[in-house]
Design a protein around this motif. Structure first.
Motif, PDB file in Angstrom:
ATOM      1  N   CYS A   1      -8.933  72.078  54.071  1.00 17.64           N
ATOM      2  CA  CYS A   1      -9.392  71.817  52.705  1.00 17.64           C
ATOM      3  C   CYS A   1      -8.477  72.610  51.885  1.00 17.64           C
ATOM      4  O   CYS A   1      -8.750  73.970  51.899  1.00 17.64           O
TER       5      CYS A   1
ATOM      6  N   LYS B   1      -5.706  61.408  44.046  1.00 17.25           N
ATOM      7  CA  LYS B   1      -6.318  62.170  45.076  1.00 17.25           C
ATOM      8  C   LYS B   1      -6.557  61.391  46.340  1.00 17.25           C
ATOM      9  O   LYS B   1      -6.036  62.218  47.463  1.00 17.25           O
TER      10      LYS B   1
ATOM     11  N   GLU C   1      -4.686  63.180  49.567  1.00 15.30           N
ATOM     12  CA  GLU C   1      -5.467  63.418  50.964  1.00 15.30           C
ATOM     13  C   GLU C   1      -4.683  62.673  52.054  1.00 15.30           C
ATOM     14  O   GLU C   1      -4.851  63.287  52.999  1.00 15.30           O
TER      15      GLU C   1
ATOM     16  N   ARG D   1      -8.599  67.559  52.930  1.00 12.07           N
ATOM     17  CA  ARG D   1      -9.472  67.024  51.868  1.00 12.07           C
ATOM     18  C   ARG D   1      -9.441  68.177  50.673  1.00 12.07           C
ATOM     19  O   ARG D   1      -8.851  69.272  50.763  1.00 12.07           O
ATOM     20  N   LEU D   2      -8.964  67.338  49.494  1.00 10.44           N
ATOM     21  CA  LEU D   2      -8.385  68.198  48.269  1.00 10.44           C
ATOM     22  C   LEU D   2      -9.830  68.305  47.432  1.00 10.44           C
ATOM     23  O   LEU D   2     -10.446  67.413  47.261  1.00 10.44           O
TER      24      LEU D   2
END
Lengths: 411, 415
Positions: free
Chosen positions: A207, A223, A227, A233-234
């Motif tokens: 993350c 995004k 990812e 996970r961003l």
């Protein structure tokens, strides 16, 4: 084409309140002219919709009625629903609800509750699972990951602080702004080489929090691509202005307003009511200062959405007088200047309470409690009855009062 | 008017101008309007050399001033700072030439039959690139053999006293260099349209507005032209005769730049500024009674309208859209670009062309995506630039209004 029975409206101010009100009125068929001295302040905003309105009367300490109490809880609900519809149609992707809160991470490492937030700003559940990190971007000085990790107040273990992530290609020839980075992320070619460059640097991380710069209009795609390419996970963290999440909100609102037929006059300063107006109780529109000189924009009804004391809607002087900047409507404020600020820098202060008193139809009142002008309305940060800095429903006030004002103006 | 430099202290460093600047978005050579404007202004001393030349990347589009919420005249600060650089280092021959479109038009116009085909040759443009540093790919207008003034003699007057009809119907047309030397057809059409609406258009004495000279830092030459225009046009404004133009950058010079950038003062300049209107501004705000809905014929077209940066600096919104939206069947899509890139003469210069081309990218992409029947924009330099880059036929919105009024055939669409 505006219907024959619809009034001509002028809206003054192109922040959240003015853009939203203009859109609402134009979408219902009114002819709307939106006048804005400079561009509205949404590029200074975190882009979230704070709308937690304390319903219990005792939790509202101000002596004057709270703007949402005047606009009504229904207006708050309807305003938020309309905005969310607009944003999902624009593909901006907000999540949250009025009855619950979602949380975003502040650049200082705190959790910040809000009612509606861009999906990309919401703290993912994986953040506290141990393999999380926060990183800045090389050449971008407006975000420091160590401020968030060292000052961590997000619960659990603080995420790791990574070295600034590099950008592919030649180093930039100047400091980059958030908007520069956002445009670079939107370039498909650069994104591919960026992923190759970043993959080894973020290996083992589940993350990753990075500054909110993932594109001005296409960030949902950016995004998702990042990812999937990086396998993590961003999430985004708000930065100093220019704030990309605020600009995304502004772009969506501006596009919707213009598509609905709003005429936007940007750059013109609103000067006051039309000249030669014998009926003192009417504004009849507004005089504006253009490049060539003063022009009159006539209107059946005028909405002031010019913002509060920090946004141009109120005029103050060194002697301590405070007055509404365009039409000179009276302002509920302390007459002694020394009482404007409290002893501590961080507040509380008195000045954020200053504003125009309105009735439940969003019409400014004079000192005697009578209508200041029959065809004048006000909404948003200009209104008295709340501390604009410390409130938990700042954007909620803007949306609810804009919704209520347009409802009354078009009735 | 306040000298632009004195507004620097109003800057709150909010970066709204930086976020909106089309040049800073296209190149990291330009530090952005806030950095070279209100921020760098503190380091510019009237008696010391300019500390830094990065302001020369500013195209002068004016977006920064328009979006500033606190009254900083950012663009004006930057244009004055650029002129200081020219004073210190001189202007190249190229800038001396392209800043005088009226001389070029008058010199080359009579030889249009030879000059135009030659200038379309690649070798000629390469030679111009090598000698003058005018970029070979930068679109340039064609010369015309006959000028507007030559073709519209019956409209010419020397002063308001020459006008025979009542002053209420008279309109003074400021044609600028483009309608005089490069697009006389547009000027003639505008005169016809004004007559069709029941007005008496006249052409007062005038010269180039001086904006190209100003943009190239040649302030003294620009001031000389500004004074000539003020001398001949102010009497019309004083007589209550509106001065109307189709070129949005020329009308902006008359309204704003003479006073706010060139620092010219006096009642002539104030009255001329107050009496000058963009033609659509005139139709919306001054004479809304002239256009009758039943006279507007349907045009089943989808058009993309780009309001030029210099029109936006009038602070009057987009009056052309207000008029065009009344034409039945016409769908108007608004450009989302702040500027098309060329910004007058900026995009012609070899060193600036890549930046200007980068600024144009978003607008060209929108044209590609919208696939309009026509692309409209008011400013001639934007039209020439976008037509050259996109291959589309670019038209002035007044041509669409004239078509709807039945004065001309529909302008041709996409290639």
């Amino acid at each position: 084409m505006p219907g024959p029975t619809m009034p001509d409206l002028v809206v003054i101010g192109a922040g959240l309140t003015g853009l939203f009100a203009s859109y609402l009125a134009a979408a219902k068929g009114a002819r709307v002219t939106l006048i804005s001295f400079g561009r509205g302040g949404l590029s200074l905003s975190h882009g979230c919709i704070d709308a937690r309105y304390p319903t219990a009367a005792r939790s509202i300490p101000e002596a004057l009625p709270h703007p949402i109490a005047l606009a009504g809880a229904d207006a708050l609900r309807a305003g938020c629903a309309q905005l969310n519809n607009l944003l999902s149609a624009a593909g901006v992707g907000y999540v949250g609800s009025l009855d619950d809160s979602v949380e975003t991470l502040t650049p200082l490492g705190g959790r910040r509750p809000t009612q509606f937030a861009p999906e990309s700003l919401v703290i993912p559940t994986q953040l506290l699972d141990g393999r999380a990190a926060i990183a800045g971007i090389l050449g971008f000085r407006d975000f420091m990951p160590a401020l968030a990790t060292r000052g961590w107040q997000g619960g659990g273990t603080a995420p790791a602080c990574l070295d600034d992530l590099p950008w592919p290609g030649a180093p930039p020839r100047r400091d980059l702004y958030a908007t520069d980075l956002a445009r670079r992320f939107e370039s498909r070619q650069q994104l591919a080489s960026l992923c190759d460059l970043w993959r080894p640097l973020v290996a083992g991380i589940d993350c990753l929090g990075i500054p909110a710069v993932l594109g001005l209009t296409d960030h949902v795609r950016v995004k998702a691509e990042l990812e999937s390419s990086l396998g993590l996970r961003l999430f985004e963290i708000p930065t100093l202005p220019p704030s990309v999440p605020g600009l995304r909100l502004e772009t969506a609102l501006r596009r919707a307003a213009l598509a609905a037929g709003v005429t936007l006059i940007e750059g013109a300063r609103a000067l006051g009511r039309l000249e030669g107006n014998r009926a003192k109780r009417r504004a009849l529109g507004v005089r504006v200062e253009t490049a060539g000189g003063t022009r009159a924009i006539s209107a059946d009804k005028t909405l002031l959405a010019s913002g509060g004391i920090l946004n141009g809607g109120l005029h103050t002087d060194h002697a301590g007088s405070v007055i509404e900047a365009t039409f000179g409507a009276p302002v509920a404020a302390h007459a002694t200047r020394a009482a404007w600020v409290g002893p501590a820098l961080s507040g509380p202060h008195e000045y954020p309470h200053f504003g125009v008193r309105v009735n439940d139809r969003m019409q400014p009142l004079d000192a005697a409690g009578e209508l200041f002008a029959e065809d004048l309305y006000a909404a948003g940060g200009l209104l008295a009855g709340v501390d604009r800095v410390r409130t938990t429903c700042r954007q909620g006030i803007d949306l609810a009062t804009a919704y209520r004002a347009i409802e009354v103006m078009l009735a | 008017m306040i000298p632009p430099g004195l507004t620097a202290d109003l800057c709150l460093k909010c970066n709204i101008c930086t976020a909106s600047c089309p040049v800073a978005a296209a190149t990291d050579l330009f530090p952005g309007p806030k950095a070279v404007g209100p921020q760098a202004e503190r380091f510019r001393h009237p008696k010391l050399p300019s500390p830094d030349a990065s302001v020369s990347w500013c195209s002068g589009c004016g977006t920064c001033t328009r979006v500033c919420p606190h009254g900083v005249n950012v663009a004006e600060i930057n244009i004055v700072a650029k002129a200081r650089l020219v004073q210190e280092h001189g202007a190249p021959l190229r800038d001396q030439a392209i800043s005088r479109p009226h001389w070029l038009g008058a010199l080359a116009g009579p030889f249009a039959a030879i000059a135009n085909p030659v200038l379309r040759q690649r070798w000629a443009r390469r030679a111009m690139g090598a000698v003058l540093r005018i970029h070979p790919d930068a679109p340039m207008p064609a010369f015309q053999r006959r000028t507007l003034r030559g073709r519209a003699k019956r409209h010419r007057v020397r002063s308001p006293r020459d006008i025979s009809t009542s002053p209420e119907t008279a309109v003074a047309f400021f044609h600028g260099c483009s309608a005089e030397y490069y697009e006389p057809g547009l000027g003639l059409l505008t005169l016809r349209l004004l007559e069709h609406l029941g007005l008496q258009p006249v052409i007062p004495p005038q010269t180039c507005c001086g904006l190209p000279l100003q943009s190239n830092g040649l302030f003294d030459a620009a001031r000389a032209q500004a004074r000539r225009n003020a001398r001949s046009l102010a009497p019309f404004a004083r007589a209550g005769i509106p001065i109307v133009g189709t070129s949005t950058s020329c009308t902006l010079a008359l309204k704003h730049d003479y006073r706010a950038i060139l620092g010219l003062e006096g009642p002539d300049f104030d009255e001329m500024a107050a009496g000058t209107y963009d033609i659509f501004e005139f139709l919306v705000y001054v004479r809304p009674d002239l256009l009758h809905q039943p006279d507007l014929r349907a045009l089943p077209l989808r058009v993309l309208y780009h309001p030029p940066c210099q029109l936006r600096s009038h602070f009057i919104g987009t009056p052309a859209v207000q008029i065009l939206s009344r034409i039945p069947g016409l769908e108007v899509v608004l450009s989302e670009a702040e500027c098309c890139g060329v910004a007058g003469t900026y995009g012609l210069k070899s060193e600036k062309f890549p930046v200007a081309r980068g600024v144009a990218d978003s607008l060209l992409a929108q044209i590609e995506q919208v696939q309009p029947d026509l692309v409209l924009t008011d400013s001639e330099t934007c039209r020439w630039w976008l037509a050259g880059l996109s291959g589309d036929r670019l038209v002035h919105p007044i041509e669409v209004l004239a078509a709807s009024l039945g004065l001309v055939a529909l302008p041709g669409g996409r290639n």
